[in-house]
Design an enzyme around this catalytic site. Structure first.
Site, PDB file in Angstrom:
ATOM      1  CE  LYS A 132      -4.125  -1.771   0.024  1.00 26.68           C
ATOM      2  NZ  LYS A 132      -4.696  -2.613   1.044  1.00 26.68           N
ATOM      3  CE  LYS A 214      -4.858  -9.797  -3.552  1.00 29.98           C
ATOM      4  NZ  LYS A 214      -5.471  -9.814  -2.260  1.00 29.98           N
ATOM      5  CE  LYS A 217     -13.910  -7.070  -2.899  1.00 18.59           C
ATOM      6  NZ  LYS A 217     -13.751  -6.818  -1.470  1.00 18.59           N
TER       7      LYS A 217
HETATM    8  P1  AMP Z   1     -11.041  -8.766  -0.105  1.00 18.42           P
HETATM    9  O1  AMP Z   1     -11.769  -8.630  -1.387  1.00 18.42           O
HETATM   10  O2  AMP Z   1      -9.593  -8.426  -0.257  1.00 18.42           O
HETATM   11  O3  AMP Z   1     -11.706  -8.143   1.064  1.00 18.42           O
HETATM   12  O4  AMP Z   1     -11.011 -10.332   0.198  1.00 18.42           O
HETATM   13  C1  AMP Z   1     -12.080 -11.041   0.765  1.00 18.42           C
HETATM   14  C2  AMP Z   1     -11.742 -12.510   0.818  1.00 18.42           C
HETATM   15  O5  AMP Z   1     -11.503 -13.018  -0.497  1.00 18.42           O
HETATM   16  C3  AMP Z   1     -10.478 -12.842   1.621  1.00 18.42           C
HETATM   17  O6  AMP Z   1     -10.695 -14.050   2.323  1.00 18.42           O
HETATM   18  C4  AMP Z   1      -9.421 -13.034   0.577  1.00 18.42           C
HETATM   19  O7  AMP Z   1      -8.413 -13.941   0.985  1.00 18.42           O
HETATM   20  C5  AMP Z   1     -10.221 -13.646  -0.566  1.00 18.42           C
HETATM   21  N1  AMP Z   1      -9.607 -13.304  -1.855  1.00 18.42           N
HETATM   22  C6  AMP Z   1      -9.518 -12.069  -2.436  1.00 18.42           C
HETATM   23  N2  AMP Z   1      -8.894 -12.148  -3.638  1.00 18.42           N
HETATM   24  C7  AMP Z   1      -8.559 -13.461  -3.816  1.00 18.42           C
HETATM   25  C8  AMP Z   1      -7.913 -14.196  -4.860  1.00 18.42           C
HETATM   26  N3  AMP Z   1      -7.500 -13.611  -5.981  1.00 18.42           N
HETATM   27  N4  AMP Z   1      -7.755 -15.529  -4.695  1.00 18.42           N
HETATM   28  C9  AMP Z   1      -8.202 -16.141  -3.571  1.00 18.42           C
HETATM   29  N5  AMP Z   1      -8.819 -15.528  -2.565  1.00 18.42           N
HETATM   30  C10 AMP Z   1      -9.009 -14.197  -2.664  1.00 18.42           C
END
Ligand code: AMP
Ligand code: TRP
Length: 351
Positions: A132, A214, A217
């Protein structure tokens, strides 16, 4: 013993005490945008499998989303969307508590307490913090630095033992365990140590379709499949996914971006379909165009019902409000108990 909740006479949910024999599970998703396949396969898919056998608390991490200062007028829609997409993916709000983080004031209280046990040096070393800082050097706020402390508070507030998250969150979990251990050794045994929960050997990581990092969003949205994408958008994104000219020797090692396509196929296609393409890869006559066409159709069939259900639910504000209120009630009952216990151990016990 009665568990979960039931409808009362006026249509409101009646909260019944959770089953004390079930292990406690917590997980959160930030309300920073549309949910995608990484969120689905890394997190939500596991939530759905856990809600029957565990005492589950799933929440929208709206406080966490404030680190990047979203526009206030977007917050409500973003939170509602995450709720709708979770339910459309199979979360049953009568089985699991589904709530907004900001509806549980005991979380920021525990966050404050844990901040006294978190050290600047260790927080600065966290890879997600360093990322970040690199990406937005003009917004290195204290909320960003203490992000893992708030996350630990989210988990420890229910004294959870299992946390279903994707691979990217493993380091944060390790910090939550450290804070729990530190609290326990200073004030007495109170918090269990939470662990990443995985059904398979490995926690899943879905890569971006362009092979760069990865699926996320906010980055490379053309290489991210969202649960809200329409059929043609899904097809287009998959057909553009990174491939190469194929293996030149039998049983070659797969590049990561090809492994990712096989992983997605494994998740949404019939096993025999995946096996056929896998053998074609191993025998060096795979045609990635055909594989992507097949994956695109299976993905469309997979996403469509989720997208349609979520869109319908998102329009029903009254229902979403009811779900959030009911979830917050359940979460606060558990959180209040933890905070009372923690305050007592610390010595905040004046009356
Ligand atoms: P976030 O969107 O970062 O708040 O992530 C919410 C959940 O989704 C968390 O448990 C992350 O580990 C999982 N997550 C987000 N992006 C990925 C990805 N590309 N692959 C696997 N898990 C993900
Ligand atoms: N940090 C997580 C993410 O970015 C979201 C999150 C916040 C979370 N609090 C949590 C996940 C507590 C599990 C438990 O994905």
């Amino acid at each position: 013993m009665l568990t979960g909740c039931q409808h009362g006479r006026n249509g409101r949910f009646l909260y019944l005490a959770p089953d004390m024999n079930k292990e406690i599970v917590v997980s959160g998703i930030r309300s920073t945008g549309f949910l995608h396949l990484g969120n689905y396969f890394g997190a939500i898919h596991n939530y759905v499998k856990m809600q029957q056998d565990y005492n589950c608390y799933f929440f929208v991490a709206d406080y966490h989303s404030l680190t990047t200062h979203p526009d206030p007028k977007d917050l409500k829609e973003n939170v509602y969307r995450v709720v709708a997409e979770n339910i459309a993916s199979g979360i049953d709000p009568e089985k699991a508590a589904l709530y907004a983080q900001s509806d549980v004031p005991e979380i920021p209280e525990l966050y404050l307490i844990l901040n006294m046990l978190a050290y600047k040096g260790e927080l600065e070393k966290v890879p997600t913090f360093k990322d970040k800082v690199r990406l937005s050097p003009n917004n290195v706020n204290a909320g960003l630095l203490t992000y893992p402390v708030l996350m630990a508070a989210d988990i420890l507030i229910h004294r959870a033992v299992k946390v279903p998250v994707g691979k990217d969150q493993e380091q944060h979990l390790e910090m939550a365990r450290n804070f729990a251990v530190r609290f326990n050794s200073r004030y007495g045994d109170f918090f269990p140590e939470p662990n990443v929960f995985r059904f398979d050997q490995n926690t899943v990581k879905i890569m971006s379709l362009d092979g760069e990092g990865k699926m996320s969003k906010s980055e490379n949205t053309n290489a991210t499949i969202f649960l809200s994408d329409d059929d043609d958008t899904i097809r287009k994104k998959i057909m553009k996914a990174k491939t190469d000219s194929g293996p030149t020797a039998p049983d070659s090692e797969m590049p990561e971006y090809i492994q990712n396509l096989f992983l997605l196929m494994h998740m949404v296609s019939k096993p025999e379909v995946t096996d056929t393409f896998r053998s074609a890869f191993n025998n060096c006559h795979i045609r990635y165009g055909d594989m992507k066409k097949q994956l695109a159709e299976d993905m469309v069939a997979f996403v469509k019902p989720i997208r349609e259900k979520a869109a319908e639910l998102q329009k029903d504000e009254a229902q979403i409000k009811r779900i959030l209120r009911n979830g917050a009630e359940k979460a606060r009952a558990s959180a209040a108990e933890t905070i009372a216990g923690a305050r007592k151990l610390i010595g905040i016990n004046y009356y």
